[in-house]
Design an enzyme around this catalytic site. Sequence first.
Site, mmCIF file in Angstrom:
data_model
loop_
_atom_site.group_PDB
_atom_site.id
_atom_site.type_symbol
_atom_site.label_atom_id
_atom_site.label_comp_id
_atom_site.label_asym_id
_atom_site.label_seq_id
_atom_site.Cartn_x
_atom_site.Cartn_y
_atom_site.Cartn_z
ATOM 1 N N ASP A 3 3.312 -25.700 -1.909
ATOM 2 C CA ASP A 3 4.449 -24.923 -1.206
ATOM 3 C C ASP A 3 5.720 -25.908 -1.203
ATOM 4 O OD1 ASP A 3 5.614 -22.653 0.279
ATOM 5 O OD2 ASP A 3 5.995 -24.071 1.958
ATOM 6 N N LYS B 160 9.433 -25.473 -3.520
ATOM 7 C CA LYS B 160 10.506 -25.534 -2.638
ATOM 8 C C LYS B 160 11.424 -26.830 -3.233
ATOM 9 C CE LYS B 160 9.022 -23.810 1.959
ATOM 10 N NZ LYS B 160 8.754 -24.102 3.137
ATOM 11 N N GLU C 88 -1.663 -21.750 7.413
ATOM 12 C CA GLU C 88 -1.875 -20.585 6.676
ATOM 13 C C GLU C 88 -3.597 -20.260 6.915
ATOM 14 O OE1 GLU C 88 -0.113 -18.526 5.041
ATOM 15 O OE2 GLU C 88 1.836 -19.679 5.297
ATOM 16 N N ARG D 296 0.786 -1.385 -0.079
ATOM 17 C CA ARG D 296 -0.062 -0.010 -0.068
ATOM 18 C C ARG D 296 0.640 1.340 -0.052
ATOM 19 N NH1 ARG D 296 -2.499 1.541 3.915
ATOM 20 N NH2 ARG D 296 -1.447 0.147 5.644
#
Length: 798
Positions: free
Chosen positions: A653, A657, A642, A482
């Site tokens: 994920d 990796k 999460e 932002r």
Amino acid sequence: MAPCHLHKFGGSSLADADCYRRVAHILLTHGHSSDLVVVSAAGKTTNFLYKLLSLSDAGQLWQEELQVLISYQQTLIEQLLSSDTARVLRERLSTDKAQLVSLLSLEQRNVYQVNQTVSFGERWSARLLAALLREQGVAASHVDATSLLIADEGAVPRIRHEESRNRIKACLANHANERLVITGFICANEHGDTLLLGRNGSDFSATLIAALADIDRCTIWTDVEGVFNADPNKINDATLLSSMSLLEADRLARLGSPVLHSRTLQPLFDVDVSLAVRSSYASHTDFTLIARESTSASAPVVTSLPEVVLLSLQLAGSADELLAELNNQGLTALASWKQGPTHLSLAYTHELAEQVSSWLAGQTDNFAISSLTQSRDYGLVALVSSGAHLYRRSFARLLSRDALPVYQDGLSLVTLVPSPQVNLLTQKVHRRCAGPRKRIGVVLLGAGNIGQAWIDLFRRSVKQLNTELEARVELLGLVSSRKALIREEGIGFDNWQQDFDNAGESWSYPQLFEQLAALKCDELVTLDISASASLTLHYPEFFARGIHMVSANKLAGSGPLAFYRDLKRQLGFRRLYWRYNASCGAGLPVQHALNDLHNSGDRVEAIGGIFSGTLCWLFEQYDGSKPFGELVLEARALGITEPDPRDDLSGRDMQRKLLILAREIGLELELEDIALVSLVPEALAQVSLEEFLSRIDELNEPLAEALADARAQDKVIRYVAQLDKQGGKLKARVALEQVEPDHPYANLTPGDNVFVIRSGFYQNNPLIIRGPGAGREVTAAAVQSDLAHICRDLLQEQ
């Protein structure tokens, strides 16, 4: 009003009429009506007077040369003064000429007559400058220093401080609110005979009078702006020092500074008088201030002498006692080296070497000196700083095999090298130790939890990092999705959160790149601690602009192969660095280990492990006592997953990796080349989060069956990433697997990551790296480690 300032002007500042006008302007604009002034002889007048004495002693004609000198003084008078005032000074000059003729005509002269002859230059300068000030409406008088400074005779006159102080105070009382222009270079014995204060005597006169008169500041106006961190005539990027401590200045002076002289500084050690060194040709510019304590951080100064004498002694007596006695005799060495208990080497200037050799010859019995030899093949290179010890390693690395070992005391590092090597080594030492510190700017992209943890870590470690790197690593920017805060002067740690909160509410990439381009730093490193896909798409532009990158964001390293290849190609074309250890394993040194294996000549054959702290926690906890879906909700409530647990349960994920590690060992894979078996049923993959959580029980049956099947075979279930290229056939997969109870995957602390690496060197007993693979602090530590590595790589290229 008591004087608070003394101004001293050397011969180069009084070389012609324009110089005198410039000096008068300085006194009118930089001082007060009661300031004192000390002057040298104008231009080369003193040398000219010595030349006249030499001509006379040799029986050669000196009359024409004397007329040249008198004409020079007459021209100054005519160009500077009105006719009436000029007439008075011309008459005084005519009287002086007659006196000089009388002195030069003597077949033999005693030392006082020689001194009297040489001292005319200072008397002429003081008389002329005082007259010029008076013509400009300033109350001014010239004063002969022989009426103020009384000394006992010796090789160098020894000032009687108390008597001289009383005379100065009396003179000031008789000339209140009047500028006194005092002759430098000279003093008198108790009978009024003129004595000379020796080399650089006018500077010594200035600091001595300032100390005796209790003046706050003495300014030496000369033809240079001050003290530089190297000789600007030899080092193009030498920079002016704003301040120095008195001790540093004295050590620099003793090592051959062309601007400072140790004797000038001695009167300042027992009083609170600061010394400024300024240019009379540019009085508006910055200058160097020397005080008992420096007002800013000590900057290193490099100095050199093209030729020194190395005295080498063999002695049976105490080397320490000999060095102490040399100090007592005023014969302190520039540096000394003890080689064993019987050998001592001493470095001296040519001016002192003969005197020291003569003194040592007379001390043969006292110190059991068996041999004394001289070498005149050396020059000296030194670094002076109150923090000299911080530069010893860098200094020593620059020395050739012909150099003497580094001599170190509390303020300096000194070496001797063959004279032809002096200039080159001086340049190297300046560039490595004293040149402008490389400024490395850091911009944080992502100011969330991990970003805040990194700021706290950077705050604690940056001072030590800068010391180790001998550079300036500074936080210059904070950017979130932002807002953006970019500051050339750096972002302060105490109020960074408030400053960032008050930053503008929006930004665009063109604006951001424009601001980054305007930053005045040698290198710029951005830290991507975000999960932004749009940010990774701008990596090519960061690299195109010469900006280095540290990534905790794994999306670039696991992006499309063509995109990844293009990034690596850009790095290869330019001197750029991209490190992303934090993108896989957080602070665990997985990529470091893979690189070390590669550099050692090993070949990695397989990489596997559990790369998710969340999935590790779930399967270390899952024993069938509660449904798997319930365990997931518990983990979510604890903040272990999460916000959408599917981000963990999908295995995507871990797939990314594994792809990062595969590419790190040279495999050109796409994400789709790694098989993925998700823990999320296909029917739940695309529904809303709310619906997924309401239907989470649908996870229970498949996991319960997998657990039961594993137990039937005395195994456990773990969600594993595995890459194996043994036999030339690549297998890459992320899925739920059954493993033996003693397998490295089977017994982990909940939340750990584990990486198992098999290579040519690590076959039957693989390399295992295990520990926290997620978390604010460890991820921040990995980012900081990558930043430090990039900074070191950049500085090694200097």
